[in-house]
Design a protein around this motif. Structure first.
Motif, PDB file in Angstrom:
ATOM      1  N   GLU A   1     -96.833 -16.153 -57.110  1.00 46.98           N
ATOM      2  CA  GLU A   1     -96.275 -16.746 -58.322  1.00 46.98           C
ATOM      3  C   GLU A   1     -97.362 -16.835 -59.386  1.00 46.98           C
ATOM      4  N   ALA A   2     -97.059 -16.337 -60.575  1.00 50.84           N
ATOM      5  CA  ALA A   2     -98.036 -16.349 -61.659  1.00 50.84           C
ATOM      6  C   ALA A   2     -98.317 -17.774 -62.118  1.00 50.84           C
ATOM      7  N   GLN A   3     -99.600 -18.040 -62.389  1.00 52.17           N
ATOM      8  CA  GLN A   3     -99.988 -19.384 -62.788  1.00 52.17           C
ATOM      9  C   GLN A   3    -100.317 -19.488 -64.285  1.00 52.17           C
ATOM     10  N   ASP A   4    -100.126 -18.405 -65.039  1.00 54.20           N
ATOM     11  CA  ASP A   4    -100.369 -18.474 -66.476  1.00 54.20           C
ATOM     12  C   ASP A   4     -99.047 -18.400 -67.227  1.00 54.20           C
TER      13      ASP A   4
ATOM     14  N   ASP B   1    -104.232 -16.523 -61.824  1.00 55.01           N
ATOM     15  CA  ASP B   1    -104.234 -17.284 -63.068  1.00 55.01           C
ATOM     16  C   ASP B   1    -104.270 -16.405 -64.322  1.00 55.01           C
ATOM     17  N   THR B   2    -104.495 -15.072 -64.168  1.00 54.38           N
ATOM     18  CA  THR B   2    -104.789 -14.268 -65.365  1.00 54.38           C
ATOM     19  C   THR B   2    -103.983 -12.982 -65.527  1.00 54.38           C
ATOM     20  N   PRO B   3    -102.776 -12.845 -64.991  1.00 56.27           N
ATOM     21  CA  PRO B   3    -102.102 -11.543 -65.144  1.00 56.27           C
ATOM     22  C   PRO B   3    -101.882 -11.128 -66.593  1.00 56.27           C
ATOM     23  N   VAL B   4    -101.504 -12.082 -67.456  1.00 55.57           N
ATOM     24  CA  VAL B   4    -101.270 -11.749 -68.857  1.00 55.57           C
ATOM     25  C   VAL B   4    -102.584 -11.461 -69.570  1.00 55.57           C
ATOM     26  N   SER B   5    -103.541 -12.380 -69.452  1.00 58.63           N
ATOM     27  CA  SER B   5    -104.803 -12.202 -70.174  1.00 58.63           C
ATOM     28  C   SER B   5    -105.586 -11.001 -69.651  1.00 58.63           C
TER      29      SER B   5
ATOM     30  N   THR C   1     -93.576 -13.443 -60.710  1.00 55.02           N
ATOM     31  CA  THR C   1     -94.779 -13.106 -59.950  1.00 55.02           C
ATOM     32  C   THR C   1     -95.888 -12.617 -60.889  1.00 55.02           C
ATOM     33  N   VAL C   2     -97.072 -12.487 -60.326  1.00 54.70           N
ATOM     34  CA  VAL C   2     -98.190 -11.901 -61.058  1.00 54.70           C
ATOM     35  C   VAL C   2     -97.810 -10.512 -61.568  1.00 54.70           C
ATOM     36  N   SER C   3     -97.181  -9.721 -60.717  1.00 55.70           N
ATOM     37  CA  SER C   3     -96.786  -8.359 -61.119  1.00 55.70           C
ATOM     38  C   SER C   3     -95.758  -8.386 -62.242  1.00 55.70           C
TER      39      SER C   3
END
Length: 552
Positions: A160-163, A128-132, A3-5
């Motif tokens: 669901e994270a997209q990056d 689209d940007t949880p990491v960045s 996930t994004v989290s």
């Protein structure tokens, strides 16, 4: 799929070792994801405490910390410590929930606007940007030495994270301070070369830059005496050091400082308290300031060098190589005979039978182990703490609340200090007013501190108000606090405790410290209300004109 989290948690865990927080709807996914990472999470009981703990953590170990809370009332509870972190230039990331991308609900507020109002930077996470976004927040906090709020919209955290998470572990891009300009260093060196009575004043910025060795060498080369801000102590040769500068300093030492003809200021902002409201330096003294700021921070500065403190001091050492010492430090007898740093001893008891805070603090300083990390809340009692406690290097002492002039952040600050240095004896000093404001996290402090003491300066009042507005003739009733049994409160959450009415009552604490036992002891110290700390006299003098028309 993660996930994004989960991507946020993974990124944080790569660069951060500790997080402090309170769980709610807005950060539930994040805290669940953290369980799969090595990042250590410490729960506190109030959202303000989460940010205060993270702030104190950084100040006592120089490692970035993260706080977390939910949206709405969880976030608004953090505004005071968030402002404090901005003003203290603490690199701190607050991860919070936020309104969903579909728009504000009836209970949402414009959190970004609140952040702008107090100077905190905002980064908003998307699918689209949880990491960045997480990396951006960390990099901004470290580069600009400020607080950053990383917002996770309510409907995004569980998506669901997209990056790609591959870039999470890459080194953070943190801009270093600009090197000093050669011309500015030349101008500064010319002033220092002419000094006959040089004084070097260092702040915490000098410590953060690693300027210590170069700074001590420069002071010796110039034959300078030295002094430090309240948060910059422990960086100089004690044989020629005046101790803390400003209202917390000893009067004889400050009178000598005022005779300097050249003052070199390194990594210190020269606020009104350090400057003794203008009285720290002589009228004709020339002032050279080295700081990462782009412009001088005080009108008294004659020559300003912008850039990294260590690089600036090293540049001055190179330019002053071979210069003859002024010999001033060796000519002063007050260092060897102790008169420059002499403190008023205080009495065994005050005239009203309560404790004299001077003798109380001096005795506590003797009992508490040298391997200590100390944090304070705000309040009148700071005068005694700063004059009578011996402090180590700057990252062993934090006054959380002072930049914003707040109280009520003491108990959670002890949490951050205890986590940052678990091997040391943790000390919190607080007043009764601030202690009651922060009471939600008394339990957090007792639970987290491996070994330490909580010292409550209990004068049954808001002390600063008594000494300022009470003196001016205002009704004192709103300034008073009915006697509170802090020892009883501490026992209720698992601490040892003693009510200290006389200096002899400290024997219980001394035996406990000597035993080496783990745990926390709270000292409910019943101090006199009427004795005014010297720094408060300066505040009163500056404010006296405000009261003359109303109370003429």
């Amino acid at each position: 799929m993660p996930t994004v989290s989960a991507h946020i948690a993974t990124t944080l865990a790569t660069h951060v070792t500790d997080m402090f927080g309170v769980m709610g709807n807005g950060n539930a996914y994040l805290l669940d994801a953290l369980s799969d990472t090595p990042l250590a999470y410490t729960a506190v009981r109030h959202e303000a405490g989460a940010v205060a703990a993270a702030d104190a953590y950084y100040r006592t170990c120089s490692r970035i910390a993260v706080a977390t809370c939910t949206y709405g009332p969880g976030f608004t509870n953090t505004i005071t410590p968030l402002t404090e972190a901005v003003m203290a230039r603490t690199p701190l990331v607050l991860v919070t929930g936020a309104a969903p991308t579909t728009g504000f609900r009836p209970w949402d507020v414009d959190q970004a606007a609140l952040c702008r109002a107090v100077g905190a930077h905002v980064v908003t996470v998307t699918q689209d940007t949880p990491v960045s976004s997480t990396r951006e927040a960390l990099e901004y906090a470290l580069t600009h030495r400020t607080a950053v709020v990383l917002e996770i919209p309510y409907d995004v955290g569980g998506l669901e994270a997209q990056d790609a998470v591959d870039s999470a572990s890459a080194a953070l891009a943190v801009a270093s301070a600009q090197p000093p300009r050669a011309r500015a260093l030349d101008d500064a060196a010319a002033v220092l070369r002419s000094a006959r009575r040089p004084l070097v004043l260092a702040g915490r910025g000098a410590f953060l830059s690693g300027a210590g060795d170069a700074m001590r060498a420069l002071a010796a080369r110039l034959g300078a005496i030295t002094t430090s801000t309240a948060l910059g102590r422990g960086q100089f040769d004690a044989r020629y050091d005046l101790g803390v500068a400003g209202g917390f300093g000893q009067e004889n030492a400050m009178q000598l400082a005022a005779t300097a003809d050249v003052v070199l200021v390194i990594g210190a902002g020269l606020n009104q308290f350090t400057m003794r409201f203008g009285a720290l330096m002589g009228e004709n003294a020339r002032v050279v300031q080295l700081d990462i700021a782009s412009t001088p921070t005080n009108d008294r500065v004659d020559v300003f060098v912008s850039g990294d403190a260590r690089a600036s001091v090293e540049g001055l050492n190179a330019r002053l190589d071979g210069v003859a010492s002024s010999g001033w430090r060796e000519s002063i007898t007050g260092f060897s005979d102790g008169t420059l740093r002499a403190r008023e001893p205080g009495g065994r008891a005050a005239s009203d039978g309560l404790l004299d805070p001077r003798s109380l603090t001096a005795r506590l300083n003797q009992i508490i182990p040298d391997d200590r990390v100390m944090v304070t809340d705000g309040g009148h009692f700071l005068g005694w703490v700063n004059q009578y406690f011996d402090m180590g290097v700057p990252d062993r002492y934090a006054m959380v609340g002072t930049p914003f002039q707040s109280i009520g952040l003491g108990f959670p600050s002890a949490v951050g200090a205890a986590v940052s240095r678990p091997e040391s004896f943790t000390v919190l000093c607080t007043g009764d007013g601030g202690g009651l404001m922060a009471l939600a996290d008394l339990e957090s402090a007792v639970r987290t501190m491996k070994r330490g003491a909580i010292i409550v300066y209990n004068d049954a009042a808001y002390g600063a108000e008594i000494h300022l507005y009470g003196l001016a003739g205002f009704d004192e009733r709103p300034m008073l606090i009915s006697g509170v049994d802090f020892a009883g409160l501490a026992r209720s959450v698992g601490a040892d405790a003693v009510t200290v009415n006389t200096l002899d009552d400290l024997d219980v604490f001394a035996r406990w410290v000597a035993s080496g036992a783990d745990g926390v002891m709270l000292l409910d110290c019943r101090i006199m209300q009427s004795l005014r700390a010297p720094y408060q006299e300066e505040v009163i003098e500056q404010n006296s004109a405000l009261f003359e028309p109303a109370h003429a």
